[in-house]
Scaffold this motif. Structure first.
Motif, PDB file in Angstrom:
ATOM      1  N   ALA A   1       0.818  -1.219   0.000  1.00 33.65           N
ATOM      2  CA  ALA A   1       0.000   0.000   0.000  1.00 33.65           C
ATOM      3  C   ALA A   1       0.847   1.262   0.000  1.00 33.65           C
ATOM      4  O   ALA A   1       0.443   2.290  -0.547  1.00 33.65           O
ATOM      5  CB  ALA A   1      -0.938  -0.001   1.202  1.00 33.65           C
ATOM      6  N   ASP A   2       2.031   1.192   0.601  1.00 31.71           N
ATOM      7  CA  ASP A   2       2.859   2.390   0.742  1.00 31.71           C
ATOM      8  C   ASP A   2       4.063   2.423  -0.208  1.00 31.71           C
ATOM      9  O   ASP A   2       4.922   3.297  -0.077  1.00 31.71           O
ATOM     10  CB  ASP A   2       3.365   2.499   2.189  1.00 31.71           C
ATOM     11  N   VAL A   3       4.157   1.469  -1.142  1.00 29.08           N
ATOM     12  CA  VAL A   3       5.289   1.475  -2.065  1.00 29.08           C
ATOM     13  C   VAL A   3       5.096   2.574  -3.095  1.00 29.08           C
ATOM     14  O   VAL A   3       3.986   3.085  -3.297  1.00 29.08           O
ATOM     15  CB  VAL A   3       5.457   0.118  -2.773  1.00 29.08           C
ATOM     16  N   SER A   4       6.166   2.918  -3.761  1.00 27.91           N
ATOM     17  CA  SER A   4       6.099   3.983  -4.761  1.00 27.91           C
ATOM     18  C   SER A   4       5.264   3.547  -5.961  1.00 27.91           C
ATOM     19  O   SER A   4       5.158   2.356  -6.268  1.00 27.91           O
ATOM     20  CB  SER A   4       7.510   4.338  -5.231  1.00 27.91           C
ATOM     21  N   ASP A   5       4.685   4.527  -6.619  1.00 28.74           N
ATOM     22  CA  ASP A   5       3.903   4.229  -7.818  1.00 28.74           C
ATOM     23  C   ASP A   5       4.752   3.580  -8.898  1.00 28.74           C
ATOM     24  O   ASP A   5       4.268   2.735  -9.655  1.00 28.74           O
ATOM     25  CB  ASP A   5       3.280   5.522  -8.365  1.00 28.74           C
TER      26      ASP A   5
END
Length: 232
Positions: free
Chosen positions: A176-180
């Motif tokens: 959920a918090d990884v980079s696009d």
């Protein structure tokens, strides 16, 4: 969280349901070819609109396209190795296709479920369900016809469904918090694997079993997937 678990169960459960249908149900070659082509049409939309195109908008075009190629290359190599072991007419190729492109696709599905509205969830999960069901049915049927026991085939497809469910759940929790850009690369790899599976496994099989009706089925699958995608 409950909605996430329901979607994951429905999408991955399509593999087990399809395997049961392929092993115990009455499935003529023409029907099987039509359904596989239908799935192929849906997968075209999934690969372009849900995997490759969004990734191109969020990352370097050169890197994204290279990873698409890498996904196709890895799938092709693994598919070749599977066929060397199980034979070119087995359902192992479709099992490899679903597993290889399904893991990154389900990781992305898990992330997409975070904060998504009901229509978007229905569009994404519906497209994946539509592609998984007939592919599992055809693959399981071929594996039993080539000598594998029904118990072994069900175990393999059940294990695949479990692996893909785990991938979606982990994607929902851990990515959920990884980079696009990282998520875009995961989707690009999945898209490349889908493209290779379409050309090697899906459309040749569909045409062989249902002749020119496979073209109509492909268009129907594409239209249905576009419609589901438009709901989101």
């Amino acid at each position: 969280m409950m909605m996430t678990l329901i979607v994951i169960a429905v999408v991955s459960g399509a593999l087990l349901l399809g395997a049961v249908w392929g092993i115990y149900g009455s499935l003529s070659e023409k029907t099987e070819g039509f359904l596989v082509a239908l799935a192929g049409g849906a997968l075209i939309v999934s690969a372009v609109l849900e995997l490759i195109n969004p990734a191109m908008e969020k990352s370097s075009i050169g890197i994204a396209l290279s990873i698409v190629f890498a996904g196709a290359l890895v799938f092709t190599g693994l598919d070749y190795l599977v066929k060397q072991k199980w034979g070119s007419n087995s359902g192992g190729g479709l099992l490899a296709a679903i597993t290889l492109d399904g893991i990154p696709e389900n990781l992305a599905l898990g992330v997409a479920l975070i904060g998504a509205d009901p229509l978007s969830i229905a569009a994404l999960s519906g497209s994946i369900f539509l592609s998984n069901l007939p592919e599992a049915a055809g693959g399981a049927k071929e594996m039993t016809e080539n000598g594998a026991s029904k118990k072994k085939v069900l175990t393999l497809w059940g294990a695949t469904a479990l692996i893909l469910s785990l991938a979606a759940f982990l994607g929902n929790l851990l990515l959920a918090d990884v980079s696009d850009s990282l998520l875009a690369y995961i989707r690009c790899f999945a898209g490349g694997a889908v493209v290779a599976s379409l050309s090697i496994e899906v459309f040749p099989k569909a045409y062989k079993e249902d002749s020119y009706w496979a073209g109509i089925a492909t268009a129907i699958g594409l239209i249905l997937a576009f419609y589901l995608n438009s709901l989101g």
